[in-house]
Design an enzyme around this catalytic site. Sequence first.
Site, PDB file in Angstrom:
ATOM      1  N   TYR A  78       0.867  -1.177   0.000  1.00  0.00           N
ATOM      2  CA  TYR A  78       0.000   0.000   0.000  1.00  0.00           C
ATOM      3  C   TYR A  78       0.902   1.223   0.000  1.00  0.00           C
ATOM      4  CZ  TYR A  78      -4.904   1.329   0.827  1.00  0.00           C
ATOM      5  OH  TYR A  78      -6.199   1.757   0.700  1.00  0.00           O
ATOM      6  N   ASN A 153     -15.706   1.610   4.741  1.00  0.00           N
ATOM      7  CA  ASN A 153     -16.580   1.063   3.701  1.00  0.00           C
ATOM      8  C   ASN A 153     -17.843   1.887   3.433  1.00  0.00           C
ATOM      9  OD1 ASN A 153     -14.904  -1.049   2.956  1.00  0.00           O
ATOM     10  ND2 ASN A 153     -15.658  -2.378   4.578  1.00  0.00           N
ATOM     11  N   SER A 180     -19.552  -7.349  -1.706  1.00  0.00           N
ATOM     12  CA  SER A 180     -18.611  -6.748  -0.754  1.00  0.00           C
ATOM     13  C   SER A 180     -19.376  -5.795   0.155  1.00  0.00           C
ATOM     14  CB  SER A 180     -17.538  -5.966  -1.504  1.00  0.00           C
ATOM     15  OG  SER A 180     -18.096  -4.781  -2.057  1.00  0.00           O
ATOM     16  N   ARG A 202     -19.962 -12.654  -8.729  1.00  0.00           N
ATOM     17  CA  ARG A 202     -19.247 -13.794  -9.298  1.00  0.00           C
ATOM     18  C   ARG A 202     -20.172 -15.000  -9.466  1.00  0.00           C
ATOM     19  NH1 ARG A 202     -15.055 -15.547  -5.312  1.00  0.00           N
ATOM     20  NH2 ARG A 202     -16.445 -14.415  -3.912  1.00  0.00           N
ATOM     21  N   ARG A 204     -20.484 -18.617  -8.514  1.00  0.00           N
ATOM     22  CA  ARG A 204     -19.883 -19.462  -7.481  1.00  0.00           C
ATOM     23  C   ARG A 204     -21.003 -20.190  -6.774  1.00  0.00           C
ATOM     24  NH1 ARG A 204     -19.567 -15.667  -2.169  1.00  0.00           N
ATOM     25  NH2 ARG A 204     -21.224 -14.301  -2.843  1.00  0.00           N
ATOM     26  N   TYR A 271     -12.458   1.433  -7.553  1.00  0.00           N
ATOM     27  CA  TYR A 271     -11.989   1.610  -6.168  1.00  0.00           C
ATOM     28  C   TYR A 271     -11.346   0.346  -5.609  1.00  0.00           C
ATOM     29  CZ  TYR A 271     -16.235  -0.823  -4.569  1.00  0.00           C
ATOM     30  OH  TYR A 271     -17.222  -1.761  -4.350  1.00  0.00           O
ATOM     31  N   GLY A 272     -11.212  -0.677  -6.448  1.00  0.00           N
ATOM     32  CA  GLY A 272     -10.569  -1.906  -5.997  1.00  0.00           C
ATOM     33  C   GLY A 272     -10.241  -2.774  -7.193  1.00  0.00           C
ATOM     34  N   MET A 274     -10.072  -6.649  -7.050  1.00  0.00           N
ATOM     35  CA  MET A 274     -10.051  -7.955  -6.395  1.00  0.00           C
ATOM     36  C   MET A 274      -9.552  -9.078  -7.284  1.00  0.00           C
ATOM     37  SD  MET A 274     -13.298  -8.053  -3.793  1.00  0.00           S
ATOM     38  CE  MET A 274     -14.561  -8.101  -5.063  1.00  0.00           C
ATOM     39  N   TRP A 297     -10.162   6.768  -3.937  1.00  0.00           N
ATOM     40  CA  TRP A 297      -9.378   6.230  -2.826  1.00  0.00           C
ATOM     41  C   TRP A 297      -9.709   7.061  -1.605  1.00  0.00           C
ATOM     42  CZ3 TRP A 297      -3.474   6.911  -1.792  1.00  0.00           C
ATOM     43  CH2 TRP A 297      -3.068   6.000  -0.807  1.00  0.00           C
TER      44      TRP A 297
END
Lengths: 359, 359
Positions: A78, A153, A180, A202, A204, A271-272, A274, A297
């Site tokens: 980071y 978050n 999330s 996803r 899954r 913003y991510g 994963m 961010w």
Amino acid sequence: MAPPLSRRLLPPTLRALRRCYSASPASKAVIYDEHGAPDQVLRVADVPPVELGERDVCVRMLAAPINPSDINRVEGVYPVRPPLPAAVGGYEGVGQVHALGPAVTALLAPGDWVIPSPPSFGTWQTYIVNHQSVWHKVRTDVPMEYAATVTVNPLTALRMLQDFVKLNPGDAIVQNGATSIVGQCVVQLAKVHGIHTINIIRDRPGSEEAKDKLKQLGADEVFTESQLDIRNVKSLLGALPEPALGFNCVGGNAASLVLKFLRQGGTMVTYGGMSKKPVTVPTSYFIFKDISLQGFWLQKWMNSDKADDCRTTIDYLLGLVHEGKLKYEMEVSPLTDFSLALEKAMGKHGSHPKQVIRF
Amino acid sequence: MAPPLSRRLLPPTLRALRRCYSASPASKAVIYDEHGAPDQVLRVADVPPVELGERDVCVRMLAAPINPSDINRVEGVYPVRPPLPAAVGGYEGVGQVHALGPAVTALLAPGDWVIPSPPSFGTWQTYIVNHQSVWHKVRTDVPMEYAATVTVNPLTALRMLQDFVKLNPGDAIVQNGATSIVGQCVVQLAKVHGIHTINIIRDRPGSEEAKDKLKQLGADEVFTESQLDIRNVKSLLGALPEPALGFNCVGGNAASLVLKFLRQGGTMVTYGGMSKKPVTVPTSYFIFKDISLQGFWLQKWMNSDKADDCRTTIDYLLGLVHEGKLKYEMEVSPLTDFSLALEKAMGKHGSHPKQVIRF
């Protein structure tokens, strides 16, 4: 931005003299001396008492989460992280006022709940001493794990909904990574503001259950990635308007799906990442579809002028928690179980809710 | 935006009556009846005279370029294109006023040079009749091929320099595809405004000569892509500031190189995709480097409020041409050589300057 939550060590004699009224109790902290795999380098250590300055407040921490960014800071990947050695982990959390320096002017009393706002390094410890300006008093009629996790978050979700595109009730947004915590907050905050959400998750085992959960939170549509493996995803929108704003925290194909849903002139905020895959954009999206791509961010936002109303926003978000309009699953563990909670947070035991440490 | 440069056919008897004072001469046009490979579907055809309305102006075209977007329109891969069949190719160009309708109020006289502004479909023909409002009178003391080409490429360069990031003298920008006409215009227009340019070109035979040419136009630095195949491209900046703005007309690796040069918070504007490869962006660029990606399309800009000062800007650009501050290579061919010029424009005979048809 506030300075890191430092610990100013007292010389032993002075410490003995002032402990009863102007120093923190001895503390336990989760610390690391070098960057590396968090389950290798993190350890719980005893930390000596810390002197209270005139306007310092000593806070007994109640709870702090293990966020992915906390893990990244320990790993050293980071860009902003506390100095080594003896860095204390954690970035947000909630505590209870334990003692006040003699010249504290903030309206704080022992027992009040406070959070470091803006959040700052070193929340994984039982006692923190820091200047009164660091602490923001919050309501106590919400579960402490929400006060501990409200900044990173939920605030990210709210800022992304408000800071990039002017949305009006009836508009729609699209997001991936919808299960999330940020994703769940986006669904609920959008609903509060009359915004429809199109959500991508996803493929899954359990994806049907995940869909149901998101719909119970207020999601309008939830699709797995494979459901969107069609030419014209917009045919799935039904009566929903084409979204002007999209959020991406996954990258790769899941980011491309957000782009496919966006309307002419839309904006995707990343913003991510994963999936650890980059965002890939056909040239025509920029030229003919006039798509803009930006990033968000929270740590940078905290350093901006816009962060002036950070505390008001936190109060607003905790109000929504109190009203039952903002919720997400968490698993609370005592500090003695830190190692197991960390492993869960690192995904070593399958899928788990957000891990929160109770001190 | 102005309507397409239409041709209203006269009935034969009326045409005979009015030809001498209120209809265009018979014309030759480069037309296509279906989309396809331009060298297959385009043909030069005779077009009958066209009636002049009260406020119409008949213009004898002098010159018009074959731009890549013209080729894309004929191929049918461009989202905006004239209706078929009998579509006339071309989008910009310069002509000379030939005749005026009886109620024309614009300050135009036979012999004046005019360009369709905003540019519009159908400039590949010897005579065009259209409403006076379509035509913008331009100076005649520049080479006609510059008046014919000033709108699409130089205007794109100027708008991209002015509309995305506030630049001050001493700042820098970075671009790929720097040998393109837009790229050459960016170099020269930046220099006029005191902006430094970092330029990226392909590795190919003659790249050293291309570098020299760009430096003669005012480029500060020119690199081939392979020169930038290093970890820290910014070490090559020397005394130049990190660029806040980048232009991408290539995609793929060349776009990634632009991104690598950009400073924190920088913006990359995509206006072309010569490599036919997408733009690929690591997540960290969005989150930690706060990079924004946007697109520019002149045809969309022309439909915006910002286009109000289009004609003033065209005059400014032709002024720079007149002063020798804006130049680029062109090859002018007569309409009888259209097929060869088209093949050159399509890259079938190696590298050639921009092809301009003289009518």
